[in-house]
Design a protein around this motif. Structure first.
Motif: not given
Ligand SMILES: [Zn+2]
Length: 404
Positions: A1-2, A280-281, A284, A301, A343
């Motif tokens: 998530m961003l 994943h984070e 970003h 994403e 996603y």
């Molecule tokens: Zn994300």
């Protein structure tokens, strides 16, 4: 998530139009005097000089405001700060002084420009994180002070609240990660920092563009605390972690990214899945320097999930995918199922790009999108243009994914 903030540039248009109507022969601007005040305040904070800091608070401010300011000082000075400064400006969103009720300040002269805090921790590579403060300045006997922070909440400009403003914090540092936690979560923070180091080792094998490779993160004690400090407009209970950054008002380039953990959810996962989430984070975070304000969520994403799950092959599209990639709102609103589908389709589009054009293609595409400083409204144009460099259209990419 961003989570990305475009605080300064976007608000500029609406608010200045409403509030900065031409005024008659305005008095000399207090801008320079307030800058001098804030230079003294920053100096006191960096030097941990509590008395000098207290001298910058309105002597007539309510006790609650004064206490909160001093609590913020105590918290900030407990952290490893490399540099701290404040910028005051009226050129981006205008002068908000007319929104202040002077009677709350005993009729004194007040001033409310935009105040931007630039805070750099010792672990930060080479740039600070930026926050808007929305302080109201008040003049007493010719001298300026910080007098309030909630005079423009009606305009949606909430006071910035950092973790150390709310309760005491400690820092946990590994070679590439610094986590800020409340003291009662020290053990959990240490485990998370170890997982974060593992995640950084993984990303080093899969992410091919240069980035600093280190990160400051926050682990609030509850979803409510997280929602407060990131000023969430979405339901944070649905998510496990965020990377947050703003865009510098001058360059429109991303400021230093920060990690925010929603640990009520993340701590329920097994260690391997926690590390995957952190990978994943960190995509970003690594991608921040290559991101423009209108790089779409599906590309962000999709790339993050593709890398976090080990550069897999595409999966068949979900029933949700139509003729265009998932829209930005589909990653935050709607049911959990809908969000998961957004996603999954995005990851498959990025994976399909790698199948069609090679493993470097997702990185080239991402870089191309951020290379131009994009202006509002032409995100689609930039996506099309960046795919065209690889010899593809969005329609062809989706078509190839459908054919499998
Ligand atoms: Zn994300």
């Amino acid at each position: 998530m961003l989570r990305r903030a475009l605080v300064t540039a976007l608000l500029a248009l609406t608010i200045s139009a409403t509030l900065t109507a031409p005024t008659q022969a305005a008095a000399a601007s207090p801008l320079d005097a307030v800058k001098t005040l804030l230079t003294a305040r920053a100096k006191a904070e960096v030097a941990s000089d509590r008395a000098a800091f207290a001298d910058t608070i309105d002597p007539q401010a309510p006790a609650a405001f004064r206490d909160a300011q001093l609590k913020s000082f105590d918290g900030l000075t407990s952290l490893p700060v490399q540099s701290l400064s404040y910028d005051v400006r009226v050129d981006l969103i205008g002068d908000l002084t007319r929104a202040v009720s002077r009677s709350e300040y005993g009729g004194a002269t007040v001033y409310l420009p935009q105040t931007i805090r630039a805070l750099q921790f010792t672990l930060d590579a080479d740039a600070p994180g930026l926050d808007d403060m929305w302080w109201t300045y008040v003049q007493r006997d010719g001298k300026w002070y910080v007098g309030g922070n909630d005079d423009v909440t009606d305009l949606g400009l909430e006071p910035t609240e950092s973790m150390w403003d709310l309760a005491p914090v400690v820092t946990l540092q590994t070679p590439h990660v610094m986590l800020i936690v409340h003291p009662e979560n020290r053990d959990r923070g240490q485990a998370l920092a170890a997982s974060a180091e593992n995640a950084l080792r993984t990303i080093a094998q899969r992410w091919t563009l240069p980035w600093p490779g280190r990160l400051v993160g926050f682990v609030p004690s509850s979803p409510d605390e997280l929602a407060t400090i990131i000023q969430a407009t979405i339901d944070v209970k649905k998510f496990v972690a965020f990377i947050s950054y703003a865009f510098d008002p001058e360059s429109l380039r991303a400021t230093v990214p920060r990690l925010y953990v929603q640990d009520t959810n993340l701590s329920r996962y097994g260690t391997a899945q926690q590390t995957e989430t952190l990978v994943h984070e960190f995509v970003h975070a690594a991608g921040a320097a290559y991101t423009g304000p209108y790089t779409p969520a599906w590309a962000q994403e999709g790339l993050a999930d593709w890398i976090a799950t080990g550069l897999p092959k595409p999966e068949a599209p979900t029933p949700q995918l139509n003729d265009t990639p998932p829209r930005n709102d589909q990653f935050g609103a709607g049911s959990q199922t809908d969000i998961v589908r957004a996603y999954r389709d995005s990851k498959s589009l990025v994976a399909e790009l790698a199948v069609l054009k090679g493993k470097a293609a997702p990185f080239d595409f991402f870089k191309a999108m951020g290379a131009d400083i994009v202006r509002p409204g032409n995100s689609d144009y930039v996506v099309d243009k960046s795919l065209a460099v690889l010899g593809l259209t969005t329609g062809e990419l989706i078509g190839a994914l459908r054919r499998g």
